[in-house]
Design an enzyme around this catalytic site. Sequence first.
Site, PDB file in Angstrom:
ATOM      1  N   GLU A   1       0.825  -1.208   0.000  1.00 27.87           N
ATOM      2  CA  GLU A   1       0.000   0.000   0.000  1.00 27.87           C
ATOM      3  C   GLU A   1       0.861   1.261   0.000  1.00 27.87           C
ATOM      4  O   GLU A   1       1.804   1.385   0.768  1.00 27.87           O
ATOM      5  CB  GLU A   1      -0.937   0.002   1.211  1.00 27.87           C
ATOM      6  CG  GLU A   1      -1.928  -1.157   1.227  1.00 27.87           C
ATOM      7  CD  GLU A   1      -2.901  -1.132   0.056  1.00 27.87           C
ATOM      8  OE1 GLU A   1      -2.996  -0.098  -0.641  1.00 27.87           O
ATOM      9  OE2 GLU A   1      -3.576  -2.163  -0.170  1.00 27.87           O
TER      10      GLU A   1
ATOM     11  N   CYS B   1      -8.371  -1.692   7.993  1.00 24.78           N
ATOM     12  CA  CYS B   1      -6.995  -1.722   7.498  1.00 24.78           C
ATOM     13  C   CYS B   1      -6.481  -0.307   7.235  1.00 24.78           C
ATOM     14  O   CYS B   1      -5.405   0.078   7.699  1.00 24.78           O
ATOM     15  CB  CYS B   1      -6.894  -2.568   6.234  1.00 24.78           C
ATOM     16  SG  CYS B   1      -7.016  -4.346   6.523  1.00 24.78           S
TER      17      CYS B   1
ATOM     18  N   HIS C   1      -1.313  -5.627   2.138  1.00 29.16           N
ATOM     19  CA  HIS C   1      -2.523  -6.439   2.074  1.00 29.16           C
ATOM     20  C   HIS C   1      -2.201  -7.792   1.469  1.00 29.16           C
ATOM     21  O   HIS C   1      -1.407  -7.886   0.524  1.00 29.16           O
ATOM     22  CB  HIS C   1      -3.598  -5.755   1.219  1.00 29.16           C
ATOM     23  CG  HIS C   1      -4.570  -4.951   2.000  1.00 29.16           C
ATOM     24  ND1 HIS C   1      -4.808  -3.614   1.772  1.00 29.16           N
ATOM     25  CD2 HIS C   1      -5.393  -5.302   3.027  1.00 29.16           C
ATOM     26  CE1 HIS C   1      -5.731  -3.172   2.611  1.00 29.16           C
ATOM     27  NE2 HIS C   1      -6.103  -4.191   3.379  1.00 29.16           N
TER      28      HIS C   1
END
Length: 231
Positions: A79, A142, A165
């Site tokens: 991410e 998250c 993730h």
Amino acid sequence: MILLTGFEPFGGQPMNPSWAAALAARDLLRAAGVAVDAVELPCVFGAAGSVLRNALDDLAPELVVCVGQAGGRERVSLERVAINCDDAPIPDNAGNQPVDVPVVPGGPAAYFTSLPVKAALLAVEKAGVPAEVSQTAGTYVCNHTFYTLMHELTSRPGVRGGFVHVPFAPDQVDAPDQAQQGSGAPSLPVASMAEAIAAVVRASLAVPAGATRPAGTTGPGDVALAAGSLH
């Protein structure tokens, strides 16, 4: 000290591969002589950040890699950005379902990861695990945790962190129970997830600034425009 985190199961799932992968990655790194610990976070808005902050205080890590489940994705996703928005499509494990609520009132609109995502991408691919750079961590717990981490690290100079993730694990999608939420979705073995997380840690320790290579995305119109420009 390296801190890894994963989440407890949520959304009716019997397991959360992020926690299994964080534990397995911890063991891989420890076997290589790396000082590392892993902490399980509740899948609860607010509480996840509190547990994370306590772990930061207790362990004083130099590097933090938080891991979460992104069911439906085919690859390990590194991410790039966390946004200051909680917008929950389903309730968390405590029944909370915030809509358009800031993670940190008055905080910046977004934070970028301080992990070298391009170098990490290369390292994960070299380990033989499918990976990508993701431009969104969603708006569920998250992203809430990712944003909380990066906001917290603004007051902890020298500490770097980010979020990864992982897809469903095979056990979540191969079960005969068709009511299983992940049934039929892409999956990845937990061992492969662990290899990826360990590769992210090693790359982050070795490459402070990160390598450069294309890993962005375009919209459908951009793709069509680019294709047309070739003729």
